[in-house]
Write a protein that holds these residues in place. Structure first.
Motif, PDB file in Angstrom:
ATOM      1  N   HIS A 127       0.819  -1.219   0.000  1.00 45.19           N
ATOM      2  CA  HIS A 127       0.000   0.000   0.000  1.00 45.19           C
ATOM      3  C   HIS A 127       0.850   1.264   0.000  1.00 45.19           C
ATOM      4  CE1 HIS A 127      -3.202   2.792   0.948  1.00 45.19           C
ATOM      5  NE2 HIS A 127      -2.566   3.166   2.049  1.00 45.19           N
ATOM      6  N   PHE A 128       1.837   1.331   0.882  1.00 46.33           N
ATOM      7  CA  PHE A 128       2.583   2.577   1.015  1.00 46.33           C
ATOM      8  C   PHE A 128       3.617   2.774  -0.096  1.00 46.33           C
ATOM      9  CE2 PHE A 128       1.011   2.306   5.461  1.00 46.33           C
ATOM     10  CZ  PHE A 128       0.248   3.467   5.408  1.00 46.33           C
ATOM     11  N   ASP A 129       3.981   1.715  -0.805  1.00 46.70           N
ATOM     12  CA  ASP A 129       4.751   1.911  -2.030  1.00 46.70           C
ATOM     13  C   ASP A 129       3.889   2.646  -3.053  1.00 46.70           C
ATOM     14  OD1 ASP A 129       7.140   0.761  -1.207  1.00 46.70           O
ATOM     15  OD2 ASP A 129       6.638  -1.229  -1.974  1.00 46.70           O
ATOM     16  N   GLY A 130       2.610   2.253  -3.132  1.00 45.36           N
ATOM     17  CA  GLY A 130       1.691   2.932  -4.044  1.00 45.36           C
ATOM     18  C   GLY A 130       1.451   4.372  -3.658  1.00 45.36           C
ATOM     19  N   VAL A 131       1.274   4.609  -2.359  1.00 47.91           N
ATOM     20  CA  VAL A 131       1.074   5.978  -1.865  1.00 47.91           C
ATOM     21  C   VAL A 131       2.309   6.834  -2.152  1.00 47.91           C
ATOM     22  CG1 VAL A 131       0.804   7.395   0.206  1.00 47.91           C
ATOM     23  CG2 VAL A 131      -0.590   5.337  -0.097  1.00 47.91           C
ATOM     24  N   GLY A 132       3.486   6.294  -1.816  1.00 44.23           N
ATOM     25  CA  GLY A 132       4.716   7.046  -2.040  1.00 44.23           C
ATOM     26  C   GLY A 132       4.925   7.364  -3.511  1.00 44.23           C
ATOM     27  N   THR A 133       4.627   6.406  -4.371  1.00 41.99           N
ATOM     28  CA  THR A 133       4.806   6.594  -5.814  1.00 41.99           C
ATOM     29  C   THR A 133       3.935   7.727  -6.337  1.00 41.99           C
ATOM     30  OG1 THR A 133       5.360   4.263  -6.146  1.00 41.99           O
ATOM     31  CG2 THR A 133       4.587   5.483  -8.072  1.00 41.99           C
ATOM     32  N   ILE A 134       2.652   7.704  -6.001  1.00 43.62           N
ATOM     33  CA  ILE A 134       1.741   8.709  -6.549  1.00 43.62           C
ATOM     34  C   ILE A 134       1.959  10.081  -5.934  1.00 43.62           C
ATOM     35  CG2 ILE A 134      -0.163   8.138  -4.964  1.00 43.62           C
ATOM     36  CD1 ILE A 134      -0.378   9.395  -8.629  1.00 43.62           C
ATOM     37  N   VAL A 135       2.202  10.136  -4.629  1.00 40.21           N
ATOM     38  CA  VAL A 135       2.393  11.445  -3.993  1.00 40.21           C
ATOM     39  C   VAL A 135       3.678  12.097  -4.493  1.00 40.21           C
ATOM     40  CG1 VAL A 135       2.789  12.649  -1.813  1.00 40.21           C
ATOM     41  CG2 VAL A 135       1.023  10.904  -1.960  1.00 40.21           C
ATOM     42  N   LYS A 136       4.754  11.337  -4.587  1.00 40.97           N
ATOM     43  CA  LYS A 136       6.009  11.895  -5.101  1.00 40.97           C
ATOM     44  C   LYS A 136       5.826  12.390  -6.531  1.00 40.97           C
ATOM     45  CE  LYS A 136      10.935  10.720  -5.643  1.00 40.97           C
ATOM     46  NZ  LYS A 136      11.092  10.759  -7.091  1.00 40.97           N
ATOM     47  N   ARG A 137       5.133  11.609  -7.346  1.00 38.44           N
ATOM     48  CA  ARG A 137       4.913  12.006  -8.742  1.00 38.44           C
ATOM     49  C   ARG A 137       4.078  13.277  -8.821  1.00 38.44           C
ATOM     50  NH1 ARG A 137       6.469  13.216 -12.778  1.00 38.44           N
ATOM     51  NH2 ARG A 137       5.830  12.574 -14.857  1.00 38.44           N
ATOM     52  N   LEU A 138       3.015  13.347  -8.041  1.00 34.98           N
ATOM     53  CA  LEU A 138       2.151  14.528  -8.075  1.00 34.98           C
ATOM     54  C   LEU A 138       2.871  15.773  -7.563  1.00 34.98           C
ATOM     55  CD1 LEU A 138      -1.213  12.940  -6.861  1.00 34.98           C
ATOM     56  CD2 LEU A 138      -0.734  13.852  -9.148  1.00 34.98           C
ATOM     57  N   LEU A 139       3.667  15.613  -6.513  1.00 36.55           N
ATOM     58  CA  LEU A 139       4.412  16.761  -5.992  1.00 36.55           C
ATOM     59  C   LEU A 139       5.421  17.263  -7.021  1.00 36.55           C
ATOM     60  CD1 LEU A 139       5.038  15.676  -2.284  1.00 36.55           C
ATOM     61  CD2 LEU A 139       3.427  17.398  -3.102  1.00 36.55           C
ATOM     62  N   GLU A 140       6.000  16.345  -7.782  1.00 36.82           N
ATOM     63  CA  GLU A 140       6.951  16.746  -8.819  1.00 36.82           C
ATOM     64  C   GLU A 140       6.254  17.441  -9.982  1.00 36.82           C
ATOM     65  OE1 GLU A 140      10.248  13.170  -8.083  1.00 36.82           O
ATOM     66  OE2 GLU A 140       8.656  12.925  -9.567  1.00 36.82           O
ATOM     67  N   ILE A 141       5.016  17.072 -10.251  1.00 32.71           N
ATOM     68  CA  ILE A 141       4.256  17.695 -11.343  1.00 32.71           C
ATOM     69  C   ILE A 141       3.742  19.072 -10.928  1.00 32.71           C
ATOM     70  CG2 ILE A 141       2.134  17.545 -12.712  1.00 32.71           C
ATOM     71  CD1 ILE A 141       2.514  14.454 -12.631  1.00 32.71           C
ATOM     72  N   VAL A 142       3.113  19.142  -9.757  1.00 30.37           N
ATOM     73  CA  VAL A 142       2.463  20.385  -9.318  1.00 30.37           C
ATOM     74  C   VAL A 142       3.472  21.387  -8.761  1.00 30.37           C
ATOM     75  CG1 VAL A 142       0.720  21.337  -7.756  1.00 30.37           C
ATOM     76  CG2 VAL A 142       0.312  19.130  -8.879  1.00 30.37           C
ATOM     77  N   LYS A 143       4.520  20.904  -8.093  1.00 26.07           N
ATOM     78  CA  LYS A 143       5.539  21.754  -7.457  1.00 26.07           C
ATOM     79  C   LYS A 143       4.894  22.793  -6.524  1.00 26.07           C
ATOM     80  CE  LYS A 143       8.676  21.498 -11.476  1.00 26.07           C
ATOM     81  NZ  LYS A 143       7.687  20.955 -12.449  1.00 26.07           N
ATOM     82  N   PRO A 144       4.065  22.353  -5.589  1.00 28.83           N
ATOM     83  CA  PRO A 144       3.381  23.315  -4.708  1.00 28.83           C
ATOM     84  C   PRO A 144       4.307  23.846  -3.618  1.00 28.83           C
ATOM     85  CG  PRO A 144       2.894  21.096  -4.012  1.00 28.83           C
ATOM     86  CD  PRO A 144       3.741  20.964  -5.250  1.00 28.83           C
ATOM     87  N   ASP A 145       3.891  24.941  -3.023  1.00 31.57           N
ATOM     88  CA  ASP A 145       4.592  25.461  -1.845  1.00 31.57           C
ATOM     89  C   ASP A 145       4.150  24.703  -0.594  1.00 31.57           C
ATOM     90  OD1 ASP A 145       5.968  27.911  -3.070  1.00 31.57           O
ATOM     91  OD2 ASP A 145       3.882  28.201  -3.685  1.00 31.57           O
ATOM     92  N   PHE A 146       2.863  24.375  -0.541  1.00 37.42           N
ATOM     93  CA  PHE A 146       2.277  23.647   0.578  1.00 37.42           C
ATOM     94  C   PHE A 146       1.378  22.532   0.049  1.00 37.42           C
ATOM     95  CE2 PHE A 146       2.982  27.999   1.915  1.00 37.42           C
ATOM     96  CZ  PHE A 146       3.574  27.873   3.162  1.00 37.42           C
ATOM     97  N   ALA A 147       1.334  21.410   0.767  1.00 37.12           N
ATOM     98  CA  ALA A 147       0.404  20.333   0.420  1.00 37.12           C
ATOM     99  C   ALA A 147      -0.337  19.919   1.684  1.00 37.12           C
ATOM    100  CB  ALA A 147       1.141  19.147  -0.182  1.00 37.12           C
ATOM    101  N   TYR A 148      -1.635  19.656   1.545  1.00 36.01           N
ATOM    102  CA  TYR A 148      -2.522  19.469   2.693  1.00 36.01           C
ATOM    103  C   TYR A 148      -3.083  18.048   2.728  1.00 36.01           C
ATOM    104  CZ  TYR A 148      -2.071  24.496   2.758  1.00 36.01           C
ATOM    105  OH  TYR A 148      -1.531  25.761   2.808  1.00 36.01           O
ATOM    106  N   PHE A 149      -2.954  17.431   3.908  1.00 33.59           N
ATOM    107  CA  PHE A 149      -3.408  16.057   4.104  1.00 33.59           C
ATOM    108  C   PHE A 149      -4.173  15.960   5.417  1.00 33.59           C
ATOM    109  CE2 PHE A 149       0.219  15.843   1.336  1.00 33.59           C
ATOM    110  CZ  PHE A 149      -0.061  14.817   0.442  1.00 33.59           C
TER     111      PHE A 149
END
Length: 283
Positions: A127-149
Motif C-alpha cells: 500500500h505505502f509503495d503505491g502511496v509514495g509513488t503517486i504522492v512523489k509524482r504529483l508533488l513533482e508535477i504540481v511543485k506546490p509550496d504547501f500540500a494538505y493532508f
C-alpha cells in the motif's frame, strides 16, 4: 474552473502562475469529494493564492482489486462541489492512468524508516509503495509550496512527511484535523457505500476511541486494547481488524507509557465489506 487532464499543460500553466509571485497549495484526492476534502481546500486557500486539487484513483495503492473497481468515480459532481468554495482560485488536475504512469503501472519501492511496516502496512501489502509513488509524482508535477493532508490517514501523513524529507522535496506538508459528521464518524469517500444499518452502527468507532482516550489516562495500553476488543465483540455489524496504541513519531505499538512521548490510538473496522479507519490523539 480550470481543469487539466495532461501534466504538461498543467505544469506550463502553474509555471506562469508562480512567475507572477503567486503561492500554490495542493490537495491530492482520489475523488468522491466530501466536506472533509473541502476543509483541506479551504485551509489551503487561506494560506495560498491558488489551490490545485488532483482527482485520481491511484491503482497501485489498492491491495484489493475489487475495492479499486468499486471505488466511486464522480468527477463532475466533484467539480461542482469545489465550485461552491471557489470557481476562480481552484484548479482541478484529473489525469488518466497513462498520464501518470505511462505504459507501466507499477509502484516504486520505498523505505520510510520503518513507518511503512506498522498498522496499515502490516495489513495492506504494498500500500505505502503505491502511496509514495503517486504522492512523489504529483508533488513533482504540481511543485506546490504547501500540500494538505487529513489526519484521518495519520500514518499516511507521517509517511509523506518522511518522503519529503528523504527525497528533499521543496514543499511543506500540512496536517489538518479530522473532519467528522455530526455523529462523529470520520468523513470518508467510502462512507457513501455503507448500508443504512452499517451507517447507523459506524459512529460506535469514534465513540469507542473517545472512551479509550479517557481510559488511557489511568490504564495501560494493554488494558485499553483488550477493553476495545471486548466492546467490538458486542457489535454484530462491525468487525474489528485492529486497534493499536502507538508512538506518534515511530508508529510502533507502545509497551510502557512515557511522559516524554505522545501517543495516538489507531483503529480499522469492517462495516460489511467497507473498511473504515480512524484515530485519536491520546495525550
Amino acid at each position: 474552473m480550470k481543469k487539466f487532464l495532461n501534466k504538461t499543460e498543467l505544469s506550463h500553466h502553474l509555471d506562469a502562475v508562480k512567475a507572477k509571485g503567486n503561492s500554490i497549495g495542493f490537495v491530492p484526492t482520489m475523488g468522491a469529494l466530501h466536506n472533509g476534502h473541502l476543509s483541506l481546500v479551504e485551509k489551503g486557500l487561506s494560506e495560498n493564492d491558488l489551490i490545485v486539487v488532483s482527482i485520481f484513483v491511484n491503482p497501485t495503492q489498492f491491495d484489493n482489486q475489487e475495492d479499486l473497481v468499486k471505488y466511486p468515480r464522480t468527477l463532475d459532481a466533484d467539480i461542482s462541489l469545489l465550485q461552491t468554495v471557489s470557481d476562480t482560485s481552484i484548479i482541478v488536475y484529473a489525469p488518466t492512468v497513462k498520464d501518470i504512469y505511462g505504459k507501466h503501472i507499477k509502484s516504486q519501492s520505498f523505505t520510510f524508516d520503518g513507518l511503512e511496516h506498522e498498522m496499515e502496512g502490516a495489513f495492506r501489502d504494498g500500500h505505502f509503495d503505491g502511496v509514495g509513488t503517486i504522492v512523489k509524482r504529483l508533488l513533482e508535477i504540481v511543485k506546490p509550496d504547501f500540500a494538505y493532508f487529513g489526519e484521518k490517514d495519520f500514518q499516511q501523513l507521517q509517511i509523506i512527511k518522511k518522503l519529503v524529507e528523504l527525497h528533499h522535496l521543496p514543499v511543506k506538508i500540512v496536517g489538518c484535523a479530522i473532519h467528522r459528521a455530526e455523529d462523529g464518524l470520520a468523513m470518508s469517500s467510502r462512507n457513501t457505500r455503507l448500508t443504512e444499518a452499517h451507517r447507523h452502527s459506524a459512529p460506535f468507532i469514534y465513540k469507542t476511541l473517545k472512551s479509550a482516550k479517557v481510559k488511557f489516562g489511568t490504564k495501560s495500553a494493554k488494558y485499553v486494547t483488550e477493553w476495545v476488543e471486548k466492546q467490538f465483540k458486542k457489535q454484530p455489524l462491525l468487525e474489528l481488524e485492529y486497534f493499536i496504541i502507538a508512538d506518534t513519531q515511530t508508529l510502533k505499538p507502545v509497551k510502557r507509557k512515557s511522559t516524554k512521548k505522545t501517543y495516538r490510538a489507531f483503529i480499522a473496522v469492517y462495516a460489511g465489506d467497507i473498511r473504515l479507519i480512524d484515530n485519536i490523539a491520546l495525550n
